[in-house]
Design an enzyme around this catalytic site. Structure first.
Site, PDB file in Angstrom:
ATOM      1  N   ASP A  83       0.843  -1.193   0.000  1.00 20.31           N
ATOM      2  CA  ASP A  83       0.000   0.000   0.000  1.00 20.31           C
ATOM      3  C   ASP A  83       0.878   1.243   0.000  1.00 20.31           C
ATOM      4  OD1 ASP A  83       0.791  -0.633   2.708  1.00 20.31           O
ATOM      5  OD2 ASP A  83      -0.632   0.889   3.408  1.00 20.31           O
ATOM      6  N   GLU A 120       0.081  -0.897   5.852  1.00 19.30           N
ATOM      7  CA  GLU A 120       1.154  -0.410   6.723  1.00 19.30           C
ATOM      8  C   GLU A 120       1.069   1.095   6.921  1.00 19.30           C
ATOM      9  OE1 GLU A 120       5.158   1.206   7.781  1.00 19.30           O
ATOM     10  OE2 GLU A 120       3.910   1.600   6.025  1.00 19.30           O
ATOM     11  N   GLU A 121       0.619   1.803   5.886  1.00 21.74           N
ATOM     12  CA  GLU A 121       0.576   3.265   5.969  1.00 21.74           C
ATOM     13  C   GLU A 121      -0.552   3.778   6.854  1.00 21.74           C
ATOM     14  OE1 GLU A 121       2.923   4.905   5.012  1.00 21.74           O
ATOM     15  OE2 GLU A 121       3.899   3.937   3.323  1.00 21.74           O
ATOM     16  N   ASP A 125      12.657  -6.264   7.449  1.00 22.91           N
ATOM     17  CA  ASP A 125      11.629  -5.387   6.878  1.00 22.91           C
ATOM     18  C   ASP A 125      12.301  -4.172   6.264  1.00 22.91           C
ATOM     19  OD1 ASP A 125       9.138  -4.402   6.216  1.00 22.91           O
ATOM     20  OD2 ASP A 125       8.502  -3.978   8.260  1.00 22.91           O
TER      21      ASP A 125
END
Length: 486
Positions: free
Chosen positions: A121, A188-189, A215
Site C-alpha cells: 500500500d 502499513e501506511e 523489513d
C-alpha cells in the site's frame, strides 16, 4: 603548592592514558575480506514489472471507507500473472483478503524459517501537488535511468524485488534448506490491523518461530553521517514507539470584546509551548550506543577519542548530534505538535480548544512515562490529557552481534563493498514491530543508496528509484537468501 601541582599533573597524565587506552582498544566491527556476490544478470523486464505495479494506485486511507479496494484486487491479479512460478510452487495465504503470506518450504525442518517483509500500500498524493511531479505519480514511467512513481521507494520496491528474487531462484532450480516466508501487508501506511497484525497473530498462534525478520527501514546513506563521509548502510535494530496525545482546555466562551485573562486557546497554546521548550532529555543508549560503537573505529582519531570515551564526552556528543533533525531524533523522545482545533468565528471566544501532540519514544521510555512527564511539564489541571488512538512502546533492541545480523552485514558487504555497516534506531514505524512474538531478531534495512535530498521524496513529490539500484536490490535479496541457508 608543588605537591598539589604534582598531583594535578599526575591526574592529567592518568586521564590522558585512560582516554588513549580506551581509544586504541576500539576495534572495527566491519567484516573484512567478504567475497563479492556472484554476478547475476537482471533482465530489463524486472524494472518493468515494478513499473506495472506502480501503475496500480493501491492507496490506503486511515478511513478505510475511502480505500478503493478494487485496486488491491488488480494488484493481486497482477503479481499472479507476473510471477507464475511463485504462485505454482509456493503456498500462499491471504489475510483479510489482501494481506499476503507465502511459504517456500525448506529441505531441513530443523532450521528456523526466515521472514522477509514489505508492504504494497502507498500514501496518497497530496491534493494540489500533482503538478510538482516531474512525471505522473502513478504513471510508472522509466526515463533517464530512473523509474518514477509513488511506491518506488516506499515500499512496492521491496515487495516486487522479493517476488522477482524468488521467481529467479525458482527458475534456476534453487531449493532452500531453510524455509522462507514472505509477508506483504496492505495497510502499513495506516493501522496495519488488517495486514501485518493479523498475519503476525496467525503465525504466533501456530507456534511459528523464525530465525530473523527483515523489513524495510534504514538505507545506504550516500552522504554519510556526522564525522564520516563514506556511505553508511544503516540497519535498524529497533524502532521508536508511537504516542499521540490530545491536550484539551474548556473555557466559557462568549464575545471577543470581553475576553478573560486566558482563553481556552491560550491555555492549550501555553501547554504546547511548555512542551516544546522542555524537550525530553538526550540519551546515548536505547540503540544509539550501538551505532556509536560501530562508527567510532571509522572516524578520525580526534572524534574516535570522544566516541570511545562517552563517559566523559557524552554532553559534547549529544550537543553535536542535536544539530541535525535526524541526529536529535536519534537521542531523545521527540515532541511534535501536529494539529490545533479551536474556534469558528473571529469575534467569538471558543469554549474548547484541542491540540494534538505526537511523540516518538526512544527505547527506554514508555507510553505511561511520557504521559506522566507531559502532565508534569504542563502543570495545569485545567488541561485534559487523553490518548489519541493506541500508543505503543518502543520495540526491543535486536543484537547486532547475532548470527542473523552478521548474515545481513555479510550480504551488504558482498553487494556494496565500499560501505560502512552500522546498526541504528529506526525513527519511523514499520510493520515489523508486530512480529516480536515470533522473533527476537528483527531488523529494518532497504538495500538502496539514497542521500538526504532523495529521502525527502518518500511520502513527498517525485519519488523515484534508479534502475541500477533496483537491480542491485534484487542481487542483495538473492545473496541474502543464499547466505541464510546455514
Amino acid at each position: 603548592m608543588r605537591s598539589i601541582l604534582r598531583i594535578i599533573g599526575a591526574l592529567l597524565v592518568l586521564l590522558i592514558l585512560i582516554l588513549l587506552v580506551n581509544t586504541l582498544r576500539t576495534r572495527s566491527h566491519q567484516l573484512a575480506d567478504v567475497p563479492p556476490v556472484a554476478p547475476i544478470e537482471i533482465p530489463d523486464s524486472a524494472i518493468h514489472h515494478l513499473a506495472g505495479a506502480i501503475r496500480i494506485p493501491t492507496v490506503s486511507y486511515t478511513d478505510y471507507s475511502l480505500t478503493d479496494t478494487t485496486q488491491f484486487d488488480k494488484f493481486l491479479t497482477y503479481i499472479q500473472v507476473t510471477f507464475p512460478l511463485i504462485h505454482q510452487r509456493l503456498k500462499r495465504e491471504t489475510f483479510n483478503q489482501y494481506g499476503l503470506l507465502y511459504e517456500w518450504k525448506g529441505k531441513n525442518s530443523a532450521l528456523k524459517p526466515v521472514l522477509l517483509m514489505g508492504h504494497y500500500d502507498v500514501v496518497p498524493v497530496i491534493q494540489g501537488t500533482q503538478r510538482m511531479w516531474k512525471r505522473p505519480p502513478f504513471g510508472g514511467l522509466v526515463e533517464g535511468g530512473y523509474l518514477y512513481g509513488r511506491g518506488t521507494l516506499d515500499d512496492k520496491m521491496s515487495v516486487i524485488a522479493l517476488l522477482e528474487t524468488v521467481e529467479y531462484l525458482l527458475r534456476t532450480n534453487f531449493q532452500p534448506a531453510r524455509t522462507l516466508l514472505l509477508a506483504f501487508g496492505q495497510d502499513e501506511e495506516t493501522s496495519a490491523q488488517r495486514g501485518a497484525q493479523t498475519i503476525a497473530a496467525a503465525l504466533k498462534k501456530r507456534g511459528t518461530s523464525v530465525e530473523y525478520v527483515l523489513d524495510e527501514g534504514g538505507v545506504i546513506k550516500t552522504d554519510g553521517v556526522s564525522g564520516l563521509k563514506k556511505p553508511v548502510a544503516l540497519i535498524g535494530i529497533t524502532e521508536k514507539g508511537y504516542l499521540s496525545l490530545e491536550l484539551t482546555a474548556i473555557g466559557k466562551g462568549g464575545h471577543s470584546s470581553m475576553p478573560p485573562a486566558q482563553t481556552s486557546i491560550g491555555m492549550v497554546a501555553e501547554a504546547v509551548s511548555k512542551l516544546e521548550h522542555n524537550p525530553f532529555p538526550a540519551r546515548l543508549d536505547g540503540g544509539v550506543d550501538r551505532l556509536l560503537d560501530y562508527l567510532a573505529p571509522e572516524v578520525s582519531f580526534g572524534q574516535r577519542i570522544a566516541l570511545a570515551n562517552r563517559w566523559l564526552f557524552a554532553s559534547l556528543i549529544e550537543q553535536q548530534m542535536s544539530q541535525t533533525k535526524s541526529g536529535n531524533a536519534s537521542i531523545r523522545t521527540t515532541t511534535a505538535p501536529t494539529i490545533f482545533r479551536a474556534g469558528a468565528k473571529d469575534n467569538v471566544l471558543p469554549i474548547d480548544a484541542t491540540a494534538t501532540v505526537n511523540f516518538r519514544l526512544l527505547p527506554g521510555d514508555t507510553v505511561e512515562g511520557v504521559i506522566e512527564r507531559v502532565k508534569q511539564v504542563i502543570d495545569n489541571d485545567s488541561i485534559q490529557v487523553n490518548i489519541l488512538g493506541k500508543g505503543n512502546n518502543p520495540s526491543a533492541v535486536s543484537d547486532p552481534e547475532s548470527p542473523a545480523f552478521l548474515k545481513i552485514h555479510q550480504t551488504i558487504k558482498s553487494v556494496f563493498p565500499n560501505v560502512v555497516v552500522a546498526p541504528y534506531v529506526m525513527l519511523g514505524a514499520t510493520d515489523s514491530k508486530y512480529y516480536s512474538g515470533i522473533a527476537s531478531s528483527i531488523f529494518r534495512f532497504s538495500p538502496i543508496p539514497l542521500n538526504d535530498a532523495e529521502t525527502q521524496s518518500i511520502h513527498g513529490t517525485n519519488e523515484r528509484i534508479r534502475v541500477q539500484d533496483y537491480q542491485n536490490m534484487i542481487r542483495f535479496y538473492v545473496a541474502l537468501i543464499k547466505n541464510s541457508q546455514q
